[in-house]
Design a protein around this motif. Structure first.
Motif, PDB file in Angstrom:
ATOM      1  N   ASN A 154      -6.949 -24.663 -23.957  1.00 37.06           N
ATOM      2  CA  ASN A 154      -6.587 -25.184 -22.630  1.00 37.06           C
ATOM      3  C   ASN A 154      -6.848 -24.161 -21.530  1.00 37.06           C
ATOM      4  O   ASN A 154      -7.369 -24.511 -20.463  1.00 37.06           O
ATOM      5  CB  ASN A 154      -5.124 -25.630 -22.605  1.00 37.06           C
ATOM      6  N   GLU A 155      -6.498 -22.894 -21.786  1.00 39.05           N
ATOM      7  CA  GLU A 155      -6.723 -21.835 -20.791  1.00 39.05           C
ATOM      8  C   GLU A 155      -8.210 -21.650 -20.519  1.00 39.05           C
ATOM      9  O   GLU A 155      -8.643 -21.564 -19.369  1.00 39.05           O
ATOM     10  CB  GLU A 155      -6.118 -20.506 -21.276  1.00 39.05           C
ATOM     11  N   ARG A 156      -9.005 -21.582 -21.579  1.00 43.04           N
ATOM     12  CA  ARG A 156     -10.443 -21.374 -21.419  1.00 43.04           C
ATOM     13  C   ARG A 156     -11.100 -22.557 -20.716  1.00 43.04           C
ATOM     14  O   ARG A 156     -11.951 -22.374 -19.846  1.00 43.04           O
ATOM     15  CB  ARG A 156     -11.100 -21.113 -22.774  1.00 43.04           C
TER      16      ARG A 156
ATOM     17  N   LEU B  55      -3.318 -23.530 -27.019  1.00 44.29           N
ATOM     18  CA  LEU B  55      -3.060 -22.942 -25.694  1.00 44.29           C
ATOM     19  C   LEU B  55      -4.300 -22.213 -25.184  1.00 44.29           C
ATOM     20  O   LEU B  55      -4.663 -22.322 -24.014  1.00 44.29           O
ATOM     21  CB  LEU B  55      -1.872 -21.977 -25.751  1.00 44.29           C
ATOM     22  N   ARG B  56      -4.960 -21.481 -26.068  1.00 45.01           N
ATOM     23  CA  ARG B  56      -6.162 -20.743 -25.672  1.00 45.01           C
ATOM     24  C   ARG B  56      -7.281 -21.696 -25.265  1.00 45.01           C
ATOM     25  O   ARG B  56      -7.977 -21.456 -24.274  1.00 45.01           O
ATOM     26  CB  ARG B  56      -6.619 -19.824 -26.807  1.00 45.01           C
TER      27      ARG B  56
ATOM     28  N   ALA C 214      -9.694 -24.569 -18.627  1.00 41.90           N
ATOM     29  CA  ALA C 214      -9.259 -24.548 -17.217  1.00 41.90           C
ATOM     30  C   ALA C 214     -10.103 -23.563 -16.411  1.00 41.90           C
ATOM     31  O   ALA C 214     -10.492 -23.851 -15.274  1.00 41.90           O
ATOM     32  CB  ALA C 214      -7.781 -24.196 -17.124  1.00 41.90           C
ATOM     33  N   ILE C 215     -10.422 -22.410 -17.000  1.00 37.06           N
ATOM     34  CA  ILE C 215     -11.263 -21.416 -16.321  1.00 37.06           C
ATOM     35  C   ILE C 215     -12.644 -21.993 -16.036  1.00 37.06           C
ATOM     36  O   ILE C 215     -13.174 -21.866 -14.932  1.00 37.06           O
ATOM     37  CB  ILE C 215     -11.364 -20.118 -17.166  1.00 37.06           C
TER      38      ILE C 215
END
Length: 196
Positions: free
Chosen positions: A136-138, A133-134, A140-141
């Motif tokens: 994917n979040e990073r 999840l982390r 995306a940023i």
């Protein structure tokens, strides 16, 4: 020196979930600390990635093929987990290249070791999910930042990736923001004049 990197990883993982000391011993026994010079390709075009990397120092780039050339699409910094997401789990070769933007130090962890540890220590399944999840979040940023364009995104990129500015090439910056190297050169020249 290695103790510093072990502490970085333990503190980082500790923010995601609490694990007992023996869990870390199990992981570190399977990891190899590597130091690699700027410009070195970690994963070639046409290969599949068989390891993940926990980045301790420096910057690594993921370069995707865009019908003409490989262009920088994702930038990784310390505490990021780095692997070619198009080939790591599937074993299917991809055209993605992973290359060191600067000198780097990272822990390398093989896919076989990961499977072995997940089997032996089921709580790591939850941790693997949180790390995924982390990632994917990073990513995306970073992707959203690339869409802002050079003029709006450059300073934000340099703030997000502290220390990147002297390491990254104008070619890579151009590819990341989808402009030419000459446009990057002009922009940086104008930026210097403004800051005087």
């Amino acid at each position: 020196m290695e103790d510093k990197y072990k502490k970085l990883l333990i503190d980082d993982i500790g923010r995601l979930m609490a694990l007992p000391e023996d869990a870390y011993r199990l992981v570190f026994a399977e990891m190899e600390l590597k130091s690699v010079k700027r410009g070195k390709i970690l994963k070639e075009q046409g290969d599949s990635d068989t390891v993940s990397r926990y980045l301790c120092e420096g910057f690594i780039g993921s370069y995707r093929f865009d019908e003409v050339q490989h262009s920088l699409s994702v930038i990784y910094q310390p505490t990021d987990t780095v692997f070619d997401d198009r080939s790591f789990r599937t074993g299917i070769p991809s055209d993605t290249i992973l290359k060191c933007i600067s000198d780097v130090i990272f822990y390398e962890f093989s896919l076989d070791s990961e499977r072995d540890i997940l089997e032996r220590y089921p709580r790591f399944v939850e941790l693997a999910h949180k790390i995924s999840l982390r990632i994917n979040e990073r990513n995306a940023i970073v992707f959203e930042l690339s869409k802002k364009g050079l003029e709006k995104g450059y300073e934000e990129l340099m703030m997000l990736f502290s220390g990147l500015e002297p390491a990254i090439t104008n070619d890579d910056l151009g590819a990341f923001f989808r402009v030419s190297r000459r446009t990057v050169e002009r922009f940086k020249h104008e930026l210097k004049n403004i800051k005087r």
